[in-house]
Design a protein around this motif. Sequence first.
Motif, PDB file in Angstrom:
ATOM      1  N   HIS A  71       0.838  -1.197   0.000  1.00  0.00           N
ATOM      2  CA  HIS A  71       0.000   0.000   0.000  1.00  0.00           C
ATOM      3  C   HIS A  71       0.877   1.253   0.000  1.00  0.00           C
ATOM      4  O   HIS A  71       0.592   2.225  -0.701  1.00  0.00           O
ATOM      5  N   LYS A  72       1.937   1.217   0.798  1.00  0.00           N
ATOM      6  CA  LYS A  72       2.818   2.380   0.898  1.00  0.00           C
ATOM      7  C   LYS A  72       3.461   2.695  -0.442  1.00  0.00           C
ATOM      8  O   LYS A  72       3.545   3.853  -0.847  1.00  0.00           O
ATOM      9  N   PHE A  73       3.894   1.655  -1.141  1.00  0.00           N
ATOM     10  CA  PHE A  73       4.474   1.855  -2.462  1.00  0.00           C
ATOM     11  C   PHE A  73       3.452   2.493  -3.397  1.00  0.00           C
ATOM     12  O   PHE A  73       3.763   3.420  -4.146  1.00  0.00           O
ATOM     13  N   HIS A  74       2.229   2.009  -3.349  1.00  0.00           N
ATOM     14  CA  HIS A  74       1.138   2.547  -4.172  1.00  0.00           C
ATOM     15  C   HIS A  74       0.887   4.021  -3.842  1.00  0.00           C
ATOM     16  O   HIS A  74       0.754   4.850  -4.752  1.00  0.00           O
ATOM     17  N   ILE A  75       0.824   4.352  -2.560  1.00  0.00           N
ATOM     18  CA  ILE A  75       0.577   5.734  -2.135  1.00  0.00           C
ATOM     19  C   ILE A  75       1.704   6.639  -2.602  1.00  0.00           C
ATOM     20  O   ILE A  75       1.471   7.707  -3.171  1.00  0.00           O
ATOM     21  N   VAL A  76       2.951   6.222  -2.372  1.00  0.00           N
ATOM     22  CA  VAL A  76       4.112   7.021  -2.770  1.00  0.00           C
ATOM     23  C   VAL A  76       4.134   7.217  -4.282  1.00  0.00           C
ATOM     24  O   VAL A  76       4.313   8.328  -4.776  1.00  0.00           O
ATOM     25  N   ALA A  77       3.933   6.141  -5.037  1.00  0.00           N
ATOM     26  CA  ALA A  77       3.956   6.236  -6.501  1.00  0.00           C
ATOM     27  C   ALA A  77       2.869   7.170  -7.004  1.00  0.00           C
ATOM     28  O   ALA A  77       3.103   8.000  -7.899  1.00  0.00           O
ATOM     29  N   ASP A  78       1.686   7.072  -6.428  1.00  0.00           N
ATOM     30  CA  ASP A  78       0.584   7.929  -6.856  1.00  0.00           C
ATOM     31  C   ASP A  78       0.886   9.398  -6.574  1.00  0.00           C
ATOM     32  O   ASP A  78       0.664  10.262  -7.433  1.00  0.00           O
ATOM     33  N   LEU A  79       1.391   9.684  -5.388  1.00  0.00           N
ATOM     34  CA  LEU A  79       1.727  11.072  -5.051  1.00  0.00           C
ATOM     35  C   LEU A  79       2.842  11.610  -5.944  1.00  0.00           C
ATOM     36  O   LEU A  79       2.794  12.761  -6.385  1.00  0.00           O
ATOM     37  N   GLN A  80       3.834  10.782  -6.230  1.00  0.00           N
ATOM     38  CA  GLN A  80       4.918  11.214  -7.119  1.00  0.00           C
ATOM     39  C   GLN A  80       4.391  11.498  -8.523  1.00  0.00           C
ATOM     40  O   GLN A  80       4.800  12.470  -9.152  1.00  0.00           O
ATOM     41  N   GLN A  81       3.467  10.690  -9.006  1.00  0.00           N
ATOM     42  CA  GLN A  81       2.874  10.918 -10.320  1.00  0.00           C
ATOM     43  C   GLN A  81       2.107  12.235 -10.371  1.00  0.00           C
ATOM     44  O   GLN A  81       1.967  12.838 -11.424  1.00  0.00           O
ATOM     45  N   ARG A  82       1.631  12.682  -9.212  1.00  0.00           N
ATOM     46  CA  ARG A  82       0.888  13.940  -9.140  1.00  0.00           C
ATOM     47  C   ARG A  82       1.809  15.122  -8.803  1.00  0.00           C
ATOM     48  O   ARG A  82       1.339  16.196  -8.489  1.00  0.00           O
ATOM     49  N   GLY A  83       3.130  14.882  -8.880  1.00  0.00           N
ATOM     50  CA  GLY A  83       4.094  15.963  -8.739  1.00  0.00           C
ATOM     51  C   GLY A  83       4.576  16.267  -7.334  1.00  0.00           C
ATOM     52  O   GLY A  83       5.240  17.266  -7.109  1.00  0.00           O
ATOM     53  N   HIS A  84       4.286  15.406  -6.379  1.00  0.00           N
ATOM     54  CA  HIS A  84       4.693  15.629  -4.991  1.00  0.00           C
ATOM     55  C   HIS A  84       6.062  15.003  -4.716  1.00  0.00           C
ATOM     56  O   HIS A  84       6.415  13.975  -5.283  1.00  0.00           O
ATOM     57  N   ILE A  85       6.788  15.624  -3.828  1.00  0.00           N
ATOM     58  CA  ILE A  85       8.006  15.031  -3.270  1.00  0.00           C
ATOM     59  C   ILE A  85       7.558  14.322  -1.999  1.00  0.00           C
ATOM     60  O   ILE A  85       6.896  14.916  -1.153  1.00  0.00           O
ATOM     61  N   VAL A  86       7.917  13.048  -1.855  1.00  0.00           N
ATOM     62  CA  VAL A  86       7.337  12.218  -0.805  1.00  0.00           C
ATOM     63  C   VAL A  86       8.414  11.673   0.123  1.00  0.00           C
ATOM     64  O   VAL A  86       9.450  11.201  -0.329  1.00  0.00           O
ATOM     65  N   GLY A  87       8.144  11.731   1.419  1.00  0.00           N
ATOM     66  CA  GLY A  87       8.965  11.087   2.433  1.00  0.00           C
ATOM     67  C   GLY A  87       8.056  10.215   3.279  1.00  0.00           C
ATOM     68  O   GLY A  87       6.857  10.435   3.343  1.00  0.00           O
ATOM     69  N   MET A  88       8.631   9.194   3.905  1.00  0.00           N
ATOM     70  CA  MET A  88       7.816   8.339   4.767  1.00  0.00           C
ATOM     71  C   MET A  88       8.605   7.900   5.981  1.00  0.00           C
ATOM     72  O   MET A  88       9.840   7.869   5.941  1.00  0.00           O
ATOM     73  N   THR A  89       7.899   7.633   7.048  1.00  0.00           N
ATOM     74  CA  THR A  89       8.538   7.175   8.279  1.00  0.00           C
ATOM     75  C   THR A  89       7.818   5.907   8.758  1.00  0.00           C
ATOM     76  O   THR A  89       6.733   5.586   8.290  1.00  0.00           O
ATOM     77  N   GLY A  90       8.408   5.254   9.688  1.00  0.00           N
ATOM     78  CA  GLY A  90       7.788   4.077  10.274  1.00  0.00           C
ATOM     79  C   GLY A  90       8.595   3.615  11.466  1.00  0.00           C
ATOM     80  O   GLY A  90       9.640   4.178  11.781  1.00  0.00           O
ATOM     81  N   ASP A  91       8.099   2.574  12.103  1.00  0.00           N
ATOM     82  CA  ASP A  91       8.758   2.100  13.323  1.00  0.00           C
ATOM     83  C   ASP A  91       9.291   0.686  13.187  1.00  0.00           C
ATOM     84  O   ASP A  91       9.640   0.056  14.171  1.00  0.00           O
ATOM     85  N   GLY A  92       9.381   0.164  11.960  1.00  0.00           N
ATOM     86  CA  GLY A  92       9.868  -1.198  11.827  1.00  0.00           C
ATOM     87  C   GLY A  92      10.361  -1.501  10.427  1.00  0.00           C
ATOM     88  O   GLY A  92      10.224  -0.706   9.505  1.00  0.00           O
ATOM     89  N   VAL A  93      10.933  -2.683  10.296  1.00  0.00           N
ATOM     90  CA  VAL A  93      11.517  -3.089   9.027  1.00  0.00           C
ATOM     91  C   VAL A  93      10.470  -3.196   7.934  1.00  0.00           C
ATOM     92  O   VAL A  93      10.761  -2.985   6.766  1.00  0.00           O
ATOM     93  N   ASN A  94       9.223  -3.480   8.276  1.00  0.00           N
ATOM     94  CA  ASN A  94       8.191  -3.604   7.257  1.00  0.00           C
ATOM     95  C   ASN A  94       7.654  -2.253   6.803  1.00  0.00           C
ATOM     96  O   ASN A  94       6.704  -2.197   6.034  1.00  0.00           O
ATOM     97  N   ASP A  95       8.243  -1.170   7.247  1.00  0.00           N
ATOM     98  CA  ASP A  95       7.760   0.154   6.885  1.00  0.00           C
ATOM     99  C   ASP A  95       8.375   0.707   5.614  1.00  0.00           C
ATOM    100  O   ASP A  95       7.982   1.766   5.144  1.00  0.00           O
ATOM    101  N   ALA A  96       9.336   0.017   5.038  1.00  0.00           N
ATOM    102  CA  ALA A  96       9.937   0.480   3.782  1.00  0.00           C
ATOM    103  C   ALA A  96       9.295  -0.254   2.611  1.00  0.00           C
ATOM    104  O   ALA A  96       9.117  -1.464   2.671  1.00  0.00           O
TER     105      ALA A  96
END
Length: 66
Positions: A39-64
Amino acid sequence: MGTNILDASSLGDEKQQATTAVAEAIEKADGFAQVFPEHKFHIVADLQQRGHIVGMTGDGVNDAPH
C-alpha cells in the motif's frame, strides 16, 4: 497532523492504477492506517505521479516499500 486518516481498505487494489477519486483522496489525506508495504508503495507512486516530493517514516523493518 490533521484528522483525515484513510484506512487501506479505502484505497482499492494496490496493484491497480488509482482512480481519479482515489488519487484525490490520497492527495488530500493527512495520514494512512492499516497499510502494508505494498500500500505504501502505491501511495508514494501515486503522489509522485501527481508531482509531490514524498517522504515516509515508520517504526519497523516492514515500513519500507519493496
